[in-house]
Write a protein that holds these residues in place. Structure first.
Motif, PDB file in Angstrom:
ATOM      1  N   VAL A   1       0.842  -1.350  -0.102  1.00 46.40           N
ATOM      2  CA  VAL A   1      -0.037   0.080   0.031  1.00 46.40           C
ATOM      3  C   VAL A   1       0.923   1.168   0.004  1.00 46.40           C
ATOM      4  O   VAL A   1       1.814   1.454   0.840  1.00 46.40           O
ATOM      5  CB  VAL A   1      -0.916  -0.036   1.137  1.00 46.40           C
ATOM      6  CG1 VAL A   1      -1.740   1.397   1.401  1.00 46.40           C
ATOM      7  CG2 VAL A   1      -1.928  -1.085   1.241  1.00 46.40           C
ATOM      8  N   THR A   2       0.641   2.078  -0.772  1.00 48.54           N
ATOM      9  CA  THR A   2       1.179   3.363  -0.929  1.00 48.54           C
ATOM     10  C   THR A   2       0.192   4.530  -0.857  1.00 48.54           C
ATOM     11  O   THR A   2      -0.941   4.126  -0.730  1.00 48.54           O
ATOM     12  CB  THR A   2       2.107   3.621  -2.430  1.00 48.54           C
ATOM     13  OG1 THR A   2       1.094   3.839  -3.413  1.00 48.54           O
ATOM     14  CG2 THR A   2       3.047   2.604  -2.327  1.00 48.54           C
ATOM     15  N   ALA A   3       0.638   5.867  -0.900  1.00 49.01           N
ATOM     16  CA  ALA A   3      -0.425   6.775  -0.680  1.00 49.01           C
ATOM     17  C   ALA A   3      -1.350   6.670  -2.186  1.00 49.01           C
ATOM     18  O   ALA A   3      -2.466   7.366  -1.878  1.00 49.01           O
ATOM     19  CB  ALA A   3       0.375   8.261  -0.707  1.00 49.01           C
TER      20      ALA A   3
ATOM     21  N   ALA B   1      -6.948   1.239   4.907  1.00 46.26           N
ATOM     22  CA  ALA B   1      -7.111   2.446   5.802  1.00 46.26           C
ATOM     23  C   ALA B   1      -6.038   2.442   7.087  1.00 46.26           C
ATOM     24  O   ALA B   1      -5.343   3.322   7.253  1.00 46.26           O
ATOM     25  CB  ALA B   1      -8.348   2.452   6.626  1.00 46.26           C
ATOM     26  N   GLU B   2      -5.633   1.104   7.574  1.00 42.93           N
ATOM     27  CA  GLU B   2      -4.823   0.923   8.543  1.00 42.93           C
ATOM     28  C   GLU B   2      -3.551   1.216   7.873  1.00 42.93           C
ATOM     29  O   GLU B   2      -2.502   1.981   8.748  1.00 42.93           O
ATOM     30  CB  GLU B   2      -4.744  -0.433   9.114  1.00 42.93           C
ATOM     31  CG  GLU B   2      -4.118  -0.787  10.369  1.00 42.93           C
ATOM     32  CD  GLU B   2      -5.039  -1.006  11.668  1.00 42.93           C
ATOM     33  OE1 GLU B   2      -4.850  -0.727  12.599  1.00 42.93           O
ATOM     34  OE2 GLU B   2      -5.756  -1.884  11.401  1.00 42.93           O
ATOM     35  N   ALA B   3      -3.135   0.585   6.938  1.00 45.24           N
ATOM     36  CA  ALA B   3      -1.877   0.682   6.319  1.00 45.24           C
ATOM     37  C   ALA B   3      -1.662   2.060   6.036  1.00 45.24           C
ATOM     38  O   ALA B   3      -0.353   2.945   6.232  1.00 45.24           O
ATOM     39  CB  ALA B   3      -1.860   0.042   4.997  1.00 45.24           C
ATOM     40  N   ARG B   4      -2.390   2.946   5.645  1.00 48.46           N
ATOM     41  CA  ARG B   4      -2.168   4.547   5.276  1.00 48.46           C
ATOM     42  C   ARG B   4      -2.184   5.231   6.469  1.00 48.46           C
ATOM     43  O   ARG B   4      -1.435   6.092   6.367  1.00 48.46           O
ATOM     44  CB  ARG B   4      -3.299   4.884   4.286  1.00 48.46           C
ATOM     45  CG  ARG B   4      -3.077   4.444   2.973  1.00 48.46           C
ATOM     46  CD  ARG B   4      -3.855   5.109   1.891  1.00 48.46           C
ATOM     47  NE  ARG B   4      -3.681   4.471   0.542  1.00 48.46           N
ATOM     48  CZ  ARG B   4      -4.347   4.317  -0.556  1.00 48.46           C
ATOM     49  NH1 ARG B   4      -5.694   4.644  -0.379  1.00 48.46           N
ATOM     50  NH2 ARG B   4      -3.855   3.881  -1.643  1.00 48.46           N
ATOM     51  N   GLN B   5      -2.657   4.981   7.564  1.00 46.95           N
ATOM     52  CA  GLN B   5      -2.609   5.622   8.792  1.00 46.95           C
ATOM     53  C   GLN B   5      -0.998   5.374   9.188  1.00 46.95           C
ATOM     54  O   GLN B   5      -0.491   6.162   9.791  1.00 46.95           O
ATOM     55  CB  GLN B   5      -3.218   5.052   9.757  1.00 46.95           C
ATOM     56  CG  GLN B   5      -3.500   5.728  11.177  1.00 46.95           C
ATOM     57  CD  GLN B   5      -4.615   5.238  12.113  1.00 46.95           C
ATOM     58  OE1 GLN B   5      -5.301   4.398  11.879  1.00 46.95           O
ATOM     59  NE2 GLN B   5      -4.386   5.782  13.155  1.00 46.95           N
TER      60      GLN B   5
END
Length: 342
Positions: free
Chosen positions: A133-135, A147-151
């Motif tokens: 996951v990236t932005a 969502a958790e990864a981007r947090q």
């Protein structure tokens, strides 16, 4: 250090079965921190998860997984099971990579080469594949996992366990170092620091002075080394050791004028420092800015003048300064602001 990405991709491309062993969690005292990694093949180990009985046992287990299979999480009580004096508990993730380069490794390599922060999301259950996951990209992961990864992308946390997933932040190191000068001491400093998880800009005005450098070192030959100060991000560390006192003065003036260095070290004596302080004041720098200059450089107790000894002492001092700054940045924003005004 994220060199494991390239190492594992090279093995996968060559068709060499390997197992990636990652410290997934730590409770109490342990040899390494969460996110430390080791690659195991039939012929070698690359990297380290801490050494001793734990590493020996994990290597043995990894060798039994070279035939493939799902990722597996194992728990190791270091005192009772391993006989190690650390006494904590470590969780280790074993991930076989045996049939060519998987999509997640390719995606992770692309993000790292582009210097794009990424989170490797590894499911801890059977029959599921990791994803990156990236932005801007998330593959086909569930919305709650994305969502958790981007947090995590926006935090200082490197590794997180949550709801059956292991999230590993693989962005570039926050330790940015500028070494001005490619003389004997500069070369030793770069050699030592390049083994640490950091990014180094090595700068000199002379032609053809740089030797072959590791991948995390960028050699910059420029007629105006002092101008490179502006290229560094806030919170960088600087070591100034050029062939010219006038150039040292120009570089240090610009560093201190920025006011955001985690460390600014100048090679030289106390006499050199006093002379530079007079010049700094004449150029309008205030006492608070001047006080941030470290000269002479190096931790106490190392008196040798050999280039390697000076470099070891200076590198240790730089890492101490960076560690103190990171400790402040890990505080809540309101507490950090109070700390930085002192």
């Amino acid at each position: 250090m994220n060199r494991w990405i390239g190492e594992l991709a090279t093995l996968a491309t060559a068709g060499t079965p390997a197992v990636l062993v990652t410290v997934a969690g730590v409770r109490g005292s342990a040899p390494r921190e969460p996110g430390a990694r080791m690659i195991v093949t039939a012929d070698e180990t690359i990297g380290t998860i801490g050494g001793g009985r734990l590493e020996f046992e994990c290597t043995r287990i990894a060798c039994t997984r070279l035939g493939g299979g799902d990722a597996e999480l194992r728990r190791f009580p270091l005192g009772t099971a391993m006989g190690q004096c650390c006494g904590g508990v470590v969780e280790m993730l074993f991930e076989p990579v045996v049939t060519g380069e998987p999509d997640w490794l390719s995606d992770l390599g692309a993000a790292y080469r582009a210097r794009e922060p990424a989170v490797l999301c590894t499911p801890l259950g059977p029959s599921a594949q990791p994803a990156v996951v990236t932005a801007t990209a998330s593959g086909s992961l569930p919305d709650d996992v994305v969502a958790e990864a981007r947090q995590l992308l926006g935090s200082g946390t490197r590794v997180l366990r949550s709801a059956g997933w292991l999230f590993q932040h693989t962005g570039a190191s926050e330790l940015n170092v500028a070494v001005f000068g490619a003389g004997h001491v500069g070369a030793e400093v770069v050699r030592i620091l390049a083994a640490v998880d950091c990014r180094i800009r090595w700068i000199d005005s002379r032609r053809n002075v740089f030797p072959a450098a590791p991948a995390n070192v960028r050699c910059i030959e420029t007629p105006d080394p002092a101008a490179e100060v502006a290229a560094l991000p806030a919170g960088s560390c600087y070591l100034v050791m050029t062939h010219s006192h006038a150039l040292d003065l120009d570089v240090c003036t610009r560093i201190l004028g920025r006011g955001d260095a985690a460390y600014c070290g100048l090679i030289g004596s106390k006499t050199k420092r006093r002379r530079f302080e007079t010049r700094f004041r004449a150029q309008g720098l205030d006492s608070a800015a001047i006080a941030k200059l470290i000269c002479p450089i190096g931790i106490d107790g190392i008196d040798s003048k050999e280039p390697a000894a000076i470099a070891i002492a200076a590198a240790a001092e730089l890492l101490q300064a960076f560690g103190r700054r990171q400790a402040v940045w890990d505080l809540p924003a309101n507490v950090r602001a109070l700390h930085e005004t002192r």
